[in-house]
Design an enzyme around this catalytic site. Structure first.
Site, mmCIF file in Angstrom:
data_model
loop_
_atom_site.group_PDB
_atom_site.id
_atom_site.type_symbol
_atom_site.label_atom_id
_atom_site.label_comp_id
_atom_site.label_asym_id
_atom_site.label_seq_id
_atom_site.Cartn_x
_atom_site.Cartn_y
_atom_site.Cartn_z
ATOM 1 N N GLY A 1 49.429 36.388 4.939
ATOM 2 C CA GLY A 1 50.394 35.623 4.157
ATOM 3 C C GLY A 1 49.824 34.323 3.619
ATOM 4 N N TYR B 1 67.643 32.452 7.699
ATOM 5 C CA TYR B 1 66.306 31.957 8.038
ATOM 6 C C TYR B 1 66.409 30.713 8.930
ATOM 7 C CZ TYR B 1 61.642 29.959 7.008
ATOM 8 O OH TYR B 1 60.382 29.434 7.080
ATOM 9 N N GLY C 1 50.446 38.062 11.173
ATOM 10 C CA GLY C 1 50.991 37.665 9.859
ATOM 11 C C GLY C 1 49.900 36.959 9.071
ATOM 12 N N ASP D 1 47.940 42.035 10.639
ATOM 13 C CA ASP D 1 49.109 42.085 9.742
ATOM 14 C C ASP D 1 49.514 43.541 9.601
ATOM 15 O OD1 ASP D 1 50.901 41.681 7.355
ATOM 16 O OD2 ASP D 1 50.027 39.683 7.390
HETATM 17 P P1 NAD Z 1 54.272 34.895 4.187
HETATM 18 O O1 NAD Z 1 55.519 35.618 3.849
HETATM 19 O O2 NAD Z 1 53.376 34.470 3.093
HETATM 20 O O3 NAD Z 1 53.414 35.732 5.227
HETATM 21 C C1 NAD Z 1 53.981 36.403 6.317
HETATM 22 C C2 NAD Z 1 53.053 37.543 6.701
HETATM 23 O O4 NAD Z 1 53.649 38.227 7.804
HETATM 24 C C3 NAD Z 1 52.853 38.578 5.594
HETATM 25 O O5 NAD Z 1 51.483 38.806 5.365
HETATM 26 C C4 NAD Z 1 53.529 39.852 6.124
HETATM 27 O O6 NAD Z 1 52.895 41.043 5.746
HETATM 28 C C5 NAD Z 1 53.420 39.607 7.630
HETATM 29 N N1 NAD Z 1 54.426 40.373 8.372
HETATM 30 C C6 NAD Z 1 55.705 40.629 8.041
HETATM 31 N N2 NAD Z 1 56.282 41.396 8.963
HETATM 32 C C7 NAD Z 1 55.359 41.632 9.920
HETATM 33 C C8 NAD Z 1 55.364 42.359 11.131
HETATM 34 N N3 NAD Z 1 56.439 43.034 11.536
HETATM 35 N N4 NAD Z 1 54.232 42.374 11.871
HETATM 36 C C9 NAD Z 1 53.116 41.736 11.455
HETATM 37 N N5 NAD Z 1 53.056 41.019 10.302
HETATM 38 C C10 NAD Z 1 54.167 40.972 9.548
HETATM 39 O O7 NAD Z 1 54.708 33.629 5.079
HETATM 40 P P2 NAD Z 1 53.960 32.228 5.234
HETATM 41 O O8 NAD Z 1 54.398 31.362 4.126
HETATM 42 O O9 NAD Z 1 52.518 32.432 5.482
HETATM 43 O O10 NAD Z 1 54.695 31.682 6.535
HETATM 44 C C11 NAD Z 1 54.174 31.861 7.823
HETATM 45 C C12 NAD Z 1 55.105 31.195 8.813
HETATM 46 O O11 NAD Z 1 55.293 29.814 8.457
HETATM 47 C C13 NAD Z 1 56.523 31.798 8.860
HETATM 48 O O12 NAD Z 1 57.020 31.729 10.175
HETATM 49 C C14 NAD Z 1 57.327 30.866 7.981
HETATM 50 O O13 NAD Z 1 58.673 30.859 8.331
HETATM 51 C C15 NAD Z 1 56.673 29.533 8.305
HETATM 52 N N6 NAD Z 1 56.895 28.560 7.244
HETATM 53 C C16 NAD Z 1 56.305 28.695 6.026
HETATM 54 C C17 NAD Z 1 56.556 27.751 5.027
HETATM 55 C C18 NAD Z 1 55.938 27.865 3.671
HETATM 56 O O14 NAD Z 1 56.263 27.061 2.787
HETATM 57 N N7 NAD Z 1 55.032 28.815 3.443
HETATM 58 C C19 NAD Z 1 57.405 26.663 5.302
HETATM 59 C C20 NAD Z 1 58.021 26.589 6.550
HETATM 60 C C21 NAD Z 1 57.736 27.509 7.537
HETATM 61 N N1 SER Z 2 58.982 27.206 2.318
HETATM 62 C C1 SER Z 2 59.933 27.794 3.206
HETATM 63 C C2 SER Z 2 60.977 28.523 2.454
HETATM 64 O O1 SER Z 2 61.259 28.114 1.350
HETATM 65 C C3 SER Z 2 60.566 26.726 4.063
HETATM 66 O O2 SER Z 2 60.619 27.204 5.358
HETATM 67 O O3 SER Z 2 61.529 29.466 2.965
#
Ligand code: NAD
Ligand code: SER
Length: 310
Positions: free
Chosen positions: A13, A141, A10, A36
């Site tokens: 992202g 989620y 991933g 990814d």
């Molecule tokens: P994002 O959506 O920006 O990135 C996720 C990435 O995963 C994307 O590039 C997507 O192409 C890839 N992906 C989706 N399905 C896939 C698959 N089957 N195989 C391989 N890759 C795949 O998410 P993010 O913001 O970078 O978040 C990363 C992690 O952190 C997640 O678990 C999210 O729940 C957690 N998180 C993020 C936030 C936030 O504010 N960004 C807050 C809390 C938790």
């Molecule tokens: N930033 C994340 C969301 O809004 C929190 O896990 O989904």
């Protein structure tokens, strides 16, 4: 040369792009593999196309590079998950099982998997939400993250899997775009303030949520992964806190730099999600166990965001 090789799943992202850059600086270009869904023409560093649900290919990549640690970031976030509940449950759970199983089988040594403030729900105390409290999430989620946390702890206790996790708040950074969350407004607002001097927010004026600057999220992630195993006493997921603010408060901060900036409010389905989450977080366990402390507050983050986005 580092004895660790890291696979980030991933990696394209919001977090993955920045985390990969930081880990490459620490472990060396050749010891970090980004993976990814899509093929990339010009990747920065080693890159593999991988669907985390394809266990066979994931194992083949782990073997090809002698991967020792996996950072699993592939997930559907809160807003997207409400639109695609089955796909979200499938990805968020099966992806985690594939990685935990690789650790259980001894193919990798360490796992990082992020949880979220979404594990809390409307019956949780909203202010200074404790590490241990009522947890009745009412989003797909949040339900998948809470189930994931329970499985992480189970794999640690039952199979001795070294899995580490943080409940991230909403993350804000200038290098990468957010991917379908409820807190995404706090990134979009800076871009729109610079480009159009105005922003229509999908959350209401007084919706306070826990947030964190990407610098701090990466610092927390790397500190937790570097901590001696005996210091990592919580194997579900750690609360961490950076700052808390409402859309009005971030807009007021932006106005100090861009006086003509205006904000309007048009809450949509994401308001209900935000209303079920904490307003602020108690992170005393993370502080006690592995020394967690954030560097950025709202004013410092706003300076940095606007300076870099300009
Ligand atoms: P994002 O959506 O920006 O990135 C996720 C990435 O995963 C994307 O590039 C997507 O192409 C890839 N992906 C989706 N399905 C896939 C698959 N089957 N195989 C391989 N890759 C795949 O998410 P993010 O913001 O970078 O978040 C990363 C992690 O952190 C997640 O678990 C999210 O729940 C957690 N998180 C993020 C936030 C936030 O504010 N960004 C807050 C809390 C938790
Ligand atoms: N930033 C994340 C969301 O809004 C929190 O896990 O989904």
């Amino acid at each position: 040369m580092s004895s660790e090789t890291i696979l980030i799943i991933g990696a394209n992202g919001q977090i993955g792009l920045e985390l990969a850059e930081n880990l490459r600086t620490i472990y060396g270009e050749n010891n970090v593999v980004s993976a990814d869904l899509k093929d990339l023409n010009n990747p920065h560093g080693i890159y593999e196309r991988l669907d985390v649900l394809d266990k066979e290919r994931m194992y083949a990549i782990i073997k090809k590079y002698n991967v020792t640690q996996v950072y699993l970031l592939a997930a559907l976030l809160s807003a997207t998950a409400e639109q695609k509940p089955k796909a979200a449950w499938n990805l968020n759970m099966e992806g985690l099982f594939n990685v935990l199983d690789a650790a259980k089988e001894g193919i990798i040594k360490k796992v990082y998997w992020p949880s979220s403030i979404a594990v809390f729900g409307p019956t949780t105390p909203r202010v200074n939400t404790p590490q241990y409290t009522v947890m009745e999430p009412n989003t797909i989620y949040g339900i998948s993250k809470l189930a994931g946390e329970r499985f992480c702890e189970y794999y640690f206790q039952k199979y001795n899997v070294d899995v580490r996790s943080i409940r991230y708040p909403g993350l804000i950074g200038w290098k990468s775009a957010p991917g379908g969350g409820t807190t995404d407004y706090a990134v979009h607002i800076y871009h729109e303030a610079l480009k159009n001097k105005t922003y229509e927010c999908f959350l209401s004026e007084q919706t306070a949520l826990p947030m964190m600057y990407m610098h701090d999220a990466l610092k927390a992630t790397i500190s937790l992964m570097d901590a001696p195993a005996e210091n990592v006493k919580i194997r579900s997921s750690y609360n961490i806190s950076g700052m808390s603010f409402t859309p009005k408060q971030i807009a007021d901060e932006i106005k100090k730099h861009i006086p003509e900036f205006t904000i309007s409010y048009k809450p949509d389905f994401r308001q209900t999600i935000a209303d079920s989450w904490p307003a602020s977080i108690d992170d005393s366990y993370a502080n006690k166990d592995w020394g967690w402390k954030p560097d950025f507050d709202l004013a410092k983050m706003t300076d940095d965001m606007l300076m870099n986005l300009k």
